[in-house]
Design a protein around this motif. Structure first.
Motif, PDB file in Angstrom:
ATOM      1  N   LYS A 174       0.773   5.989  -0.646  1.00  9.47           N
ATOM      2  CA  LYS A 174       0.227   7.243  -0.967  1.00  9.47           C
ATOM      3  C   LYS A 174       1.351   8.087  -0.991  1.00  9.47           C
ATOM      4  O   LYS A 174       2.399   8.045  -0.686  1.00  9.47           O
ATOM      5  CB  LYS A 174      -0.499   7.410   0.331  1.00  9.47           C
ATOM      6  CG  LYS A 174       0.074   7.560   1.446  1.00  9.47           C
ATOM      7  CD  LYS A 174      -0.833   8.182   2.637  1.00  9.47           C
ATOM      8  CE  LYS A 174       0.102   8.422   3.802  1.00  9.47           C
ATOM      9  NZ  LYS A 174      -0.746   8.937   4.908  1.00  9.47           N
ATOM     10  N   ARG A 175       0.880   9.478  -1.671  1.00  6.10           N
ATOM     11  CA  ARG A 175       1.792  10.735  -1.669  1.00  6.10           C
ATOM     12  C   ARG A 175       1.157  11.669  -0.766  1.00  6.10           C
ATOM     13  O   ARG A 175      -0.038  11.774  -0.641  1.00  6.10           O
ATOM     14  CB  ARG A 175       1.684  11.196  -2.938  1.00  6.10           C
ATOM     15  CG  ARG A 175       2.623  10.250  -4.118  1.00  6.10           C
ATOM     16  CD  ARG A 175       2.881  11.109  -5.258  1.00  6.10           C
ATOM     17  NE  ARG A 175       1.775  11.478  -5.947  1.00  6.10           N
ATOM     18  CZ  ARG A 175       1.586  12.586  -6.331  1.00  6.10           C
ATOM     19  NH1 ARG A 175       2.288  13.856  -5.939  1.00  6.10           N
ATOM     20  NH2 ARG A 175       0.267  12.920  -6.852  1.00  6.10           N
ATOM     21  N   THR A 176       1.941  12.334   0.104  1.00  3.49           N
ATOM     22  CA  THR A 176       1.711  13.435   1.030  1.00  3.49           C
ATOM     23  C   THR A 176       2.552  14.485   0.973  1.00  3.49           C
ATOM     24  O   THR A 176       3.906  14.307   1.042  1.00  3.49           O
ATOM     25  CB  THR A 176       1.889  12.843   2.376  1.00  3.49           C
ATOM     26  OG1 THR A 176       0.938  11.456   2.353  1.00  3.49           O
ATOM     27  CG2 THR A 176       1.290  13.759   3.549  1.00  3.49           C
TER      28      THR A 176
ATOM     29  N   GLY B  10      -3.767   4.756   2.807  1.00  2.00           N
ATOM     30  CA  GLY B  10      -3.588   4.749   1.364  1.00  2.00           C
ATOM     31  C   GLY B  10      -4.114   3.722   0.702  1.00  2.00           C
ATOM     32  O   GLY B  10      -4.932   3.033   0.784  1.00  2.00           O
ATOM     33  N   ARG B  11      -3.919   3.870  -0.788  1.00  4.11           N
ATOM     34  CA  ARG B  11      -4.686   2.771  -1.808  1.00  4.11           C
ATOM     35  C   ARG B  11      -3.611   1.669  -1.983  1.00  4.11           C
ATOM     36  O   ARG B  11      -2.308   2.139  -2.344  1.00  4.11           O
ATOM     37  CB  ARG B  11      -5.140   3.406  -3.140  1.00  4.11           C
ATOM     38  CG  ARG B  11      -4.143   4.378  -3.648  1.00  4.11           C
ATOM     39  CD  ARG B  11      -4.801   4.835  -4.861  1.00  4.11           C
ATOM     40  NE  ARG B  11      -5.410   4.136  -5.627  1.00  4.11           N
ATOM     41  CZ  ARG B  11      -5.864   4.638  -6.873  1.00  4.11           C
ATOM     42  NH1 ARG B  11      -5.939   5.984  -7.287  1.00  4.11           N
ATOM     43  NH2 ARG B  11      -6.518   3.539  -7.858  1.00  4.11           N
TER      44      ARG B  11
ATOM     45  N   ILE C 263       1.640   6.940   8.126  1.00  2.00           N
ATOM     46  CA  ILE C 263       0.630   5.830   7.365  1.00  2.00           C
ATOM     47  C   ILE C 263       0.255   4.939   8.448  1.00  2.00           C
ATOM     48  O   ILE C 263       0.843   4.670   9.276  1.00  2.00           O
ATOM     49  CB  ILE C 263       1.516   5.611   6.313  1.00  2.00           C
ATOM     50  CG1 ILE C 263       0.365   4.572   5.215  1.00  2.00           C
ATOM     51  CG2 ILE C 263       2.638   4.426   6.761  1.00  2.00           C
ATOM     52  CD1 ILE C 263       1.026   3.867   3.978  1.00  2.00           C
TER      53      ILE C 263
ATOM     54  N   TYR D 293       0.694  -1.260   0.254  1.00  2.00           N
ATOM     55  CA  TYR D 293      -0.120   0.191  -0.048  1.00  2.00           C
ATOM     56  C   TYR D 293       0.825   1.249   0.046  1.00  2.00           C
ATOM     57  O   TYR D 293       1.756   1.160   0.700  1.00  2.00           O
ATOM     58  CB  TYR D 293      -0.919   0.016   1.172  1.00  2.00           C
ATOM     59  CG  TYR D 293      -1.892  -0.880   1.216  1.00  2.00           C
ATOM     60  CD1 TYR D 293      -3.434  -0.657   0.513  1.00  2.00           C
ATOM     61  CD2 TYR D 293      -1.622  -2.444   1.507  1.00  2.00           C
ATOM     62  CE1 TYR D 293      -4.257  -1.899   0.453  1.00  2.00           C
ATOM     63  CE2 TYR D 293      -2.615  -3.418   1.590  1.00  2.00           C
ATOM     64  CZ  TYR D 293      -3.857  -2.990   1.084  1.00  2.00           C
ATOM     65  OH  TYR D 293      -4.876  -3.912   1.065  1.00  2.00           O
TER      66      TYR D 293
ATOM     67  N   ASN E 158      -8.574   8.081  -0.564  1.00  2.00           N
ATOM     68  CA  ASN E 158      -7.546   8.678  -0.582  1.00  2.00           C
ATOM     69  C   ASN E 158      -7.296   9.220   0.819  1.00  2.00           C
ATOM     70  O   ASN E 158      -8.466   9.276   1.580  1.00  2.00           O
ATOM     71  CB  ASN E 158      -7.578   9.751  -1.523  1.00  2.00           C
ATOM     72  CG  ASN E 158      -7.369   9.386  -3.161  1.00  2.00           C
ATOM     73  OD1 ASN E 158      -6.249   8.653  -3.292  1.00  2.00           O
ATOM     74  ND2 ASN E 158      -8.183   9.610  -3.938  1.00  2.00           N
TER      75      ASN E 158
END
Length: 587
Positions: A549-551, A585-586, A569, A547, A578
């Motif tokens: 994500k962008r932050t 996260g995805r 996360i 998994y 999202n």
């Protein structure tokens, strides 16, 4: 005497070996050919190396054959043609280069592999007291001066002997001229030459000229007598007794010498010989005059044969390193997770339009992947940090080159790594200046900042970059300039952000300070370190189960170092598609 001067001119490259030869008697003179570069007319981006002078005792024909042989065997690259255009005006060897080749790099290779750079051995052996000895410059000069002193002394003694013999003959002729009528009458009455010679020897002759000259000489007339002359000959109270040599000279005297003019010449020559004898005696009596004669003779040789120096001296010289033989260019360096590394010229990658399939950059094993890929200059350094906190150096041109499909070379074979040690981080560095720092982080949350200049002295065995506690290991390294924000991420999904100024610069062997606090049960560890100074960038966070994500970095609040951090996360997969900083996260 700065260095030897050779008839074929050339360049003396460095004087350390010359000074060693002057100091010990044995040394080596490094010589280089004199060269310059020319652009080939009508051919863009093509140059030629022109050789104008060769090192001493280097045969031009053999040199050209050697260069051609090296080019044929692919040991010398970048050369397209070799021509000898020498004539009566001097040497001119033209070495044409291929398009795009750097003349400096090719010339350094020629220096390294051919006699365009050669050495001339200094072995100053001389016979001293009939024994061969190796002399330094001072001893050599002293021996030479001693030899010249002996030569001048022996020459003076020889000239004194001849002058005394000549003076003795002239004394006899002067006696004959003073008594010319009696001598002629005696010779006319003698039945034979032997009787005439006997009559000349038995009589005592009066000569006012000889008495006058001998009265003027200093030290008495005994020192003007030839060696071995019996005491009964010469000037006596009763008159002058002639020796056999004098009597024979009188008998052989030609009648034309009896003219008034010839008589004056004999008298003048006699006076001159007396002065010469006095001068030669003074030379033998005063060593300072012998030294003055040696000095005068050397100055005369310099004035007659001296000319301008031919061999140019380059006092500051450096050995040709491998780096000097490598053409400067940009290289693409790929570093895999499994520890394989390779380099390729940037020119191997061509620009493509978007939407293309791309090109293979490296081949990897099934469980391996490209961890880092960057562009660096071929002369840049690569700082290679291991999980044990040690640093190893590597030049970019030392990274083995491979094709796009090559896997590369294992880094474990390039460094003296211990068992269980592996390279985890590679940082390219162009120069070791005073304005940058190496920022490091360990799995137990320790951070450390060290000036980049402290790593400017490479060692083949590597050095300690950071001191580690038991069970700790290095997980991240970044190059900073004092204005970066540092972010540490733990295995439980937390992150802490602080300014690097919170960490003071430390020495190489220091352990560092706490950057992130972890649970005391050692169930968590720091897994990643990032350094950035632009808040508009984003952080891609990924979990072990795939998994991510962008932050934005701005969502990570700045705190002081040493805290527990904030959620970066969620450990469990969130239901939302999202999310923000704490979302799962995805997939």
């Amino acid at each position: 005497m700065p260095a030897p001067d050779f008839p074929t001119a050339g360049i003396i490259y460095g004087i350390a070996g010359v000074h060693e030869g002057y100091r010990t008697g044995r040394g080596r003179v490094v010589m280089r050919a004199r060269t310059h570069f020319e652009e080939i007319a009508g051919k863009n981006d093509r140059h030629a190396i022109i050789v104008d002078e060769l090192p001493y005792q280097v045969n031009k024909k053999s040199l050209l054959e050697r260069i051609a042989e090296q080019v044929t065997e692919k040991r010398l690259e970048g050369i397209s043609d070799i021509r000898d255009e020498s004539d009566k005006q001097g040497i001119r060897v033209v070495i044409e280069l291929k398009r795009g080749e750097l003349p400096e790099v090719v010339l350094n290779n020629l220096y390294k592999q051919t006699q365009l750079q050669d050495t001339f051995g200094m072995n100053m052996v001389a016979l001293v007291d009939n024994q061969p000895r190796v002399l330094n410059l001072k001893d050599l000069l002293e021996s030479f001066i001693s030899h010249r002193r002996e030569v001048v002394t022996r020459r003076t003694v020889f000239e004194l002997k001849k002058a005394r013999e000549r003076g003795h003959i002239l004394e006899g002729l002067a006696v004959a001229l003073s008594n010319v009528d009696d001598v002629i009458e005696l010779i006319k009455k003698a039945p034979s030459p032997a009787d005439a010679k006997r009559e000349l020897l038995v009589r005592s002759w009066n000569s006012d000229l000889v008495k006058e000259m001998l009265a003027r000489v200093a030290g008495g007339h005994e020192q003007y007598r030839p060696e071995g002359l019996a005491v009964e000959f010469g000037l006596k109270p009763e008159g002058y007794r002639l020796s056999e040599e004098q009597a024979q000279a009188i008998l052989e005297l030609r009648l034309q010498r009896l003219t008034g003019l010839e008589q004056d010449r004999i008298r003048d020559e006699y006076k001159e010989v007396m002065l010469t004898i006095a001068d030669l005696l003074d030379i033998l009596d005063k060593p300072a005059r012998i030294i003055a004669i040696i000095e005068g003779e050397l100055k005369h040789i310099k004035e007659e044969f001296g000319d301008r120096r031919r061999s140019e001296i380059v006092t500051v010289a450096e050995d040709i390193s491998l780096e000097d033989l490598i053409a400067p260019q940009d290289m693409v360096v790929t570093f895999s997770h499994g520890g394989y590394v390779k380099s390729q010229p940037l020119a191997d990658y061509r620009a493509q339009r978007r939407g293309g399939r791309g090109r293979t950059a490296a081949t990897t094993k099934d469980d391996d992947f490209i961890e880092r890929m960057f562009v660096a200059h071929s002369h840049d350094y690569l700082l290679c940090f291991s999980n044990r906190g040690r640093l190893y150096w590597l030049k970019v041109f030392e990274v083995p080159q491979g094709s796009r499909t090559a896997r590369g070379k294992p880094m474990v074979n390039m460094f003296p790594l211990e068992e269980g040690e592996k390279i985890t981080t590679v940082v390219p560095v162009k120069e070791f200046d005073e304005n940058h720092f190496v920022f490091m982080a360990t799995a137990q949350g320790t951070v450390k900042k060290t000036p980049l200049a402290d790593f400017s002295r490479p060692r083949p065995s590597g050095i300690i970059a950071v001191g580690l506690d038991e069970g700790d290991y290095l997980i991240g390294v970044a190059l900073t300039d004092g204005s970066y924000d540092v972010m540490l991420f733990s295995s439980e999904g937390k992150a802490i952000r602080f300014h690097e100024e919170d960490v003071r610069p430390m020495g190489r062997t220091a352990t560092g300070v706490r950057g992130m606090r972890l649970p005391e049960d050692n169930s968590r560890r720091v897994v990643c370190m990032l350094a950035a100074k632009d808040e508009s960038l984003t952080v891609l966070t990924a979990t072990e189960n795939g998994y991510g994500k962008r932050t934005p970095i701005a969502e990570y609040t700045k705190h002081g170092r040493g805290g527990l951090g904030m959620i970066a996360i969620q450990a469990k997969r969130a239901q939302r598609r999202n999310g923000g900083r704490g979302a799962g996260g995805r997939p």
